[in-house]
Write a protein that holds these residues in place. Structure first.
Motif, short mmCIF file in Angstrom:
data_model
loop_
_atom_site.label_atom_id
_atom_site.label_comp_id
_atom_site.label_asym_id
_atom_site.label_seq_id
_atom_site.Cartn_x
_atom_site.Cartn_y
_atom_site.Cartn_z
N ASP A 53 -19.97 34.98 21.60
CA ASP A 53 -20.50 36.34 21.71
C ASP A 53 -20.21 37.15 20.45
OD1 ASP A 53 -21.32 35.66 24.28
OD2 ASP A 53 -19.53 36.50 25.22
N GLY A 54 -20.23 36.46 19.31
CA GLY A 54 -20.04 37.12 18.02
C GLY A 54 -18.61 37.54 17.71
N GLU A 55 -17.63 37.05 18.50
CA GLU A 55 -16.24 37.42 18.27
C GLU A 55 -15.38 36.16 18.24
OE1 GLU A 55 -15.08 41.48 20.03
OE2 GLU A 55 -16.35 40.56 21.57
N ASP A 56 -14.29 36.25 17.49
CA ASP A 56 -13.34 35.14 17.40
C ASP A 56 -12.28 35.29 18.48
OD1 ASP A 56 -14.67 34.17 15.14
OD2 ASP A 56 -13.44 35.40 13.79
N TRP A 57 -11.90 34.15 19.06
CA TRP A 57 -10.93 34.12 20.15
C TRP A 57 -9.86 33.08 19.85
CZ3 TRP A 57 -11.70 37.97 23.43
CH2 TRP A 57 -12.98 38.54 23.47
N PRO A 58 -8.59 33.40 20.10
CA PRO A 58 -7.53 32.42 19.84
C PRO A 58 -7.40 31.36 20.92
CG PRO A 58 -6.56 34.49 20.58
CD PRO A 58 -8.05 34.72 20.45
N THR A 59 -7.78 31.72 22.16
CA THR A 59 -7.69 30.78 23.28
C THR A 59 -8.82 31.07 24.27
OG1 THR A 59 -6.32 32.16 24.75
CG2 THR A 59 -5.14 30.76 23.16
N VAL A 60 -9.10 30.10 25.11
CA VAL A 60 -10.06 30.29 26.19
C VAL A 60 -9.56 31.40 27.11
CG1 VAL A 60 -11.00 29.21 28.28
CG2 VAL A 60 -11.03 27.97 26.11
N GLN B 268 -10.20 36.33 30.16
CA GLN B 268 -9.62 37.57 30.69
C GLN B 268 -10.34 38.80 30.15
OE1 GLN B 268 -7.79 37.44 33.22
NE2 GLN B 268 -6.89 35.40 33.12
N CYS B 269 -10.81 38.74 28.93
CA CYS B 269 -11.51 39.88 28.33
C CYS B 269 -12.80 40.21 29.08
CB CYS B 269 -11.80 39.58 26.87
SG CYS B 269 -12.22 41.04 25.90
N GLN B 270 -13.40 39.21 29.70
CA GLN B 270 -14.68 39.41 30.38
C GLN B 270 -14.54 40.12 31.72
OE1 GLN B 270 -17.12 38.70 28.21
NE2 GLN B 270 -15.32 38.04 27.04
N LYS B 271 -13.31 40.35 32.19
CA LYS B 271 -13.10 41.00 33.49
C LYS B 271 -13.43 42.49 33.48
CE LYS B 271 -9.55 38.10 35.56
NZ LYS B 271 -8.15 38.05 36.02
N GLY B 272 -13.48 43.08 32.30
CA GLY B 272 -13.73 44.51 32.24
C GLY B 272 -14.73 44.86 31.16
N HIS B 273 -15.30 46.05 31.28
CA HIS B 273 -16.29 46.51 30.30
C HIS B 273 -15.75 47.60 29.38
CE1 HIS B 273 -19.40 44.10 32.11
NE2 HIS B 273 -19.18 44.65 33.28
N ASP B 274 -14.64 48.22 29.75
CA ASP B 274 -14.08 49.32 28.97
C ASP B 274 -13.64 48.80 27.60
OD1 ASP B 274 -12.04 51.14 27.88
OD2 ASP B 274 -12.23 52.18 29.81
N PRO B 275 -14.11 49.43 26.51
CA PRO B 275 -13.71 48.98 25.18
C PRO B 275 -12.19 48.99 24.96
CG PRO B 275 -15.56 50.50 25.03
CD PRO B 275 -15.11 50.51 26.45
N ALA B 276 -11.49 49.92 25.57
CA ALA B 276 -10.03 49.96 25.44
C ALA B 276 -9.39 48.75 26.12
CB ALA B 276 -9.47 51.26 26.01
N TYR B 277 -9.94 48.36 27.26
CA TYR B 277 -9.45 47.16 27.95
C TYR B 277 -9.68 45.93 27.07
CZ TYR B 277 -9.46 43.10 30.97
OH TYR B 277 -9.23 41.85 31.49
N LYS B 278 -10.89 45.79 26.58
CA LYS B 278 -11.21 44.64 25.75
C LYS B 278 -10.31 44.57 24.52
CE LYS B 278 -15.94 43.78 27.18
NZ LYS B 278 -15.81 42.36 27.48
N ALA B 279 -10.04 45.71 23.91
CA ALA B 279 -9.16 45.74 22.74
C ALA B 279 -7.74 45.30 23.11
CB ALA B 279 -9.15 47.13 22.12
N ASP C 140 -15.04 27.08 27.73
CA ASP C 140 -14.58 25.70 27.54
C ASP C 140 -15.55 24.93 26.65
OD1 ASP C 140 -12.13 25.65 28.86
OD2 ASP C 140 -12.97 24.94 30.76
N ARG C 141 -16.82 25.13 26.86
CA ARG C 141 -17.80 24.43 26.01
C ARG C 141 -17.64 24.85 24.55
NH1 ARG C 141 -22.29 21.22 26.54
NH2 ARG C 141 -23.79 21.44 24.87
N ALA C 142 -17.46 26.14 24.30
CA ALA C 142 -17.27 26.61 22.92
C ALA C 142 -16.00 26.01 22.32
CB ALA C 142 -17.21 28.14 22.90
#
Length: 170
Positions: A33-40, A45-56, A109-111
């Motif tokens: 989704d155009g962002e780098d992630w250190p782990t699955v 967990q980031c996908q559980k919420g929509h609030d930008p502060a939560y995601k950050a 997991d696929r990514a």
């Protein structure tokens, strides 16, 4: 890599040393989704919420365990939700979480395995073995305390393994 004699890889407890790379906590950088992630786990967990502060907050978590604790449901007992970002900010996780979480995990997991050739090669070495998250703490992602849980973590890994085998050039 040698598969246990019973043909099952129990990657949470029994076979953690050899098959820990199957864990969603395993360091395995990928882009989704155009962002780098250190782990699955961070991505999931980031996908559980929509609030930008939560995601950050999830993105900057120093560990996958910390990301998981921040993402805890605010309705769990205090021991489990004491660090919940949702509880602290009096917000709720996304309402469709139960419906979307399996597909989110599949994508992550696929990514992980598509973008990390070394991990893909290790996943390939599991052959046709049954992959089981043998945690007694979780009956949805693992097999739970009675060994009868749904094992969605293992089931999705086997789905990804099968799909990557089909995608491999002949």
């Amino acid at each position: 890599m040698t598969i246990p004699d019973d043909g099952r890889i129990l990657f949470f407890e029994r076979d953690r040393a050899k098959f820990g790379f199957l864990s969603h906590f395993h360091p395995s950088p990928f882009t989704l989704d155009g962002e780098d992630w250190p782990t699955v786990e961070h991505y999931y967990q980031c996908q559980k919420g929509h609030d930008p502060a939560y995601k950050a907050a999830i993105r900057k978590s120093i560990s996958p365990g910390r990301a998981k604790r921040l993402a805890a449901s605010p309705h769990l007992p205090r021991k489990a939700s004491g660090q919940s970002w949702f509880r602290k900010h009096r917000q709720e996780p996304r309402i469709d979480w139960a419906e979307v979480k399996l597909d989110i995990m599949r994508r992550a997991d696929r990514a992980k395995y598509c973008q990390n050739p070394d991990l893909r090669a290790l996943l390939d070495t599991t052959g046709e073995a049954e992959i089981v998250e043998d945690t007694r703490y979780d009956s949805f992602w693992g097999i739970g305390p009675d060994g009868e849980g749904e094992n969605w973590a293992g089931r999705i890994l086997m789905e990804v393994r099968a799909a990557l085998c089909r995608d491999r050039p002949q």
